[in-house]
Design a protein around this motif. Structure first.
Motif, short mmCIF file in Angstrom:
data_model
loop_
_atom_site.label_atom_id
_atom_site.label_comp_id
_atom_site.label_asym_id
_atom_site.label_seq_id
_atom_site.Cartn_x
_atom_site.Cartn_y
_atom_site.Cartn_z
N GLU A 9 0.81 -1.21 0.00
CA GLU A 9 0.00 0.00 0.00
C GLU A 9 0.84 1.26 0.00
O GLU A 9 0.31 2.37 0.08
N THR A 10 2.16 1.08 -0.13
CA THR A 10 3.07 2.22 -0.29
C THR A 10 4.08 1.86 -1.38
O THR A 10 4.41 0.68 -1.55
N THR A 52 -14.07 0.07 -16.34
CA THR A 52 -12.85 -0.73 -16.25
C THR A 52 -12.45 -0.94 -14.79
O THR A 52 -12.80 -0.13 -13.92
N VAL A 53 -11.72 -2.00 -14.53
CA VAL A 53 -11.24 -2.31 -13.17
C VAL A 53 -9.74 -2.50 -13.23
O VAL A 53 -9.24 -3.41 -13.90
N SER A 54 -9.01 -1.63 -12.53
CA SER A 54 -7.55 -1.71 -12.50
C SER A 54 -7.00 -2.19 -11.16
O SER A 54 -5.90 -2.72 -11.09
N CYS A 55 -7.77 -1.99 -10.09
CA CYS A 55 -7.30 -2.23 -8.72
C CYS A 55 -6.90 -3.69 -8.50
O CYS A 55 -7.59 -4.61 -8.92
N TYR A 56 -5.78 -3.88 -7.82
CA TYR A 56 -5.31 -5.22 -7.50
C TYR A 56 -6.20 -5.93 -6.49
O TYR A 56 -6.19 -7.16 -6.42
N GLN A 57 -6.91 -5.16 -5.68
CA GLN A 57 -7.72 -5.77 -4.63
C GLN A 57 -9.11 -5.12 -4.57
O GLN A 57 -9.60 -4.76 -3.50
N ALA A 58 -9.73 -5.00 -5.73
CA ALA A 58 -11.09 -4.48 -5.79
C ALA A 58 -12.04 -5.41 -5.04
O ALA A 58 -11.81 -6.62 -4.95
N THR A 104 -13.45 6.61 -11.29
CA THR A 104 -13.25 5.31 -10.64
C THR A 104 -14.09 5.23 -9.37
O THR A 104 -14.17 6.20 -8.61
N ARG A 105 -14.71 4.10 -9.14
CA ARG A 105 -15.47 3.90 -7.90
C ARG A 105 -14.51 3.38 -6.82
O ARG A 105 -13.95 2.30 -6.96
N TYR A 106 -14.33 4.17 -5.77
CA TYR A 106 -13.43 3.80 -4.67
C TYR A 106 -14.23 3.38 -3.44
O TYR A 106 -15.35 3.87 -3.21
N ARG A 107 -13.63 2.51 -2.65
CA ARG A 107 -14.28 2.10 -1.40
C ARG A 107 -14.28 3.25 -0.39
O ARG A 107 -15.19 3.35 0.43
N ALA A 117 -12.56 0.18 -6.06
CA ALA A 117 -11.10 0.15 -5.92
C ALA A 117 -10.66 0.51 -4.50
O ALA A 117 -11.33 1.26 -3.80
N CYS A 118 -9.47 -0.02 -4.13
CA CYS A 118 -8.96 0.22 -2.78
C CYS A 118 -8.41 1.63 -2.62
O CYS A 118 -8.42 2.20 -1.54
N GLY A 119 -7.86 2.18 -3.71
CA GLY A 119 -7.31 3.53 -3.66
C GLY A 119 -5.91 3.63 -3.11
O GLY A 119 -5.36 4.73 -3.02
N VAL A 120 -5.30 2.50 -2.75
CA VAL A 120 -3.96 2.56 -2.14
C VAL A 120 -2.92 1.71 -2.86
O VAL A 120 -1.72 1.93 -2.68
N CYS A 121 -3.33 0.76 -3.68
CA CYS A 121 -2.34 -0.09 -4.36
C CYS A 121 -1.69 0.68 -5.51
O CYS A 121 -2.13 1.76 -5.90
#
Length: 238
Positions: free
Chosen positions: A91-92, A193-199, A228-231, A205-209
């Motif tokens: 996440e960093t 579209t979905v890019s997040c590794y841990q959607a 993008t839809r974020y949690r 999306a998680c917003g941190v990956c």
């Protein structure tokens, strides 16, 4: 099957479609070039399947001639945060090749795409690898694509008979901002579209990956609203 995909005489092409923004843009580019796009996605043991749902929707809406999902369980081997639940998604930002690298993933995916292309009689294989705004994966570099193409000339009937495959990487030298501009110009709806590794299971999306950070920075660089839809909150882009 979308009616516009059925263009008489259109050359077939295989398009690797993950459901993310890069592969969606590549599909739109291939379609704009007049190819009959046979899209290929993989259920490879990744953390979530919402990207495959996105791929199905994109293939339909962007006029693909066909879309297939291949089951290939790389979680049997693990070795990546994307295929092994015991390895946390960072996440960093870090240094070197991140733990989200899936060993030999593009080599495996391109090999299967190559097999399907031979059956279809397609010389063109499109993949959305990028060597500018990316996570440092070795199988996204131009030298990897060139080496794989050289191998394919020797490994296939097409290659031996002098009509070997051509691996098309239209995004490889583009920044994420440039990819977004091109996709928008071609009518790609990036909100799908979905890019997040841990959607999550809803595709938020998680917003941190790393994938989320690169995506958000791209929208910020083009001064375009990030749909993008974020949690929770979108990632910082500064």
């Amino acid at each position: 099957m979308a009616a516009e995909a059925l263009v008489a005489g259109a050359k077939p092409a295989v398009v690797l479609l993950s459901g993310g923004m890069d592969s969606a843009t590549v599909l739109a580019l291939a379609k704009a070039e007049g190819f009959a796009c046979h899209c290929l996605s993989f259920r490879y043991g990744q953390r979530h399947s919402v990207e495959l749902m996105a791929a199905q929707q994109l293939a339909s809406e962007l006029g693909a001639a066909e879309h297939r999902i291949v089951d290939l369980d790389l979680s049997l081997f693990g070795g990546s945060a994307l295929t092994d639940a015991s390895i946390a998604v960072p996440e960093t930002p870090g240094e070197g090749i991140p733990v989200t690298y899936v060993p030999a993933r593009n080599t495996i995916f391109l090999s299967i795409a190559l097999a399907w292309a031979e059956v279809l009689g397609a010389r063109d294989i499109f993949i959305g690898v990028n060597a500018v705004d990316y996570s440092g994966y070795p199988d996204c570099r131009p030298e990897f694509i060139r080496a794989f193409e050289a191998m394919a000339q020797l490994a296939t009937r097409q290659g031996v008979e002098g009509a070997g495959p051509c691996f098309r990487t239209p995004l490889i030298d583009l920044s994420k901002a440039q990819i977004i501009r091109q996709g928008v110009a071609l009518g790609v709806d990036f909100s799908k579209t979905v890019s997040c590794y841990q959607a999550d299971h809803e595709g938020r999306a998680c917003g941190v990956c790393d994938a989320c950070r690169l995506r958000a920075k791209g929208f910020a660089d083009v001064e375009m609203a990030d749909n993008t839809r974020y949690r929770s909150q979108p990632p910082a882009t500064s």
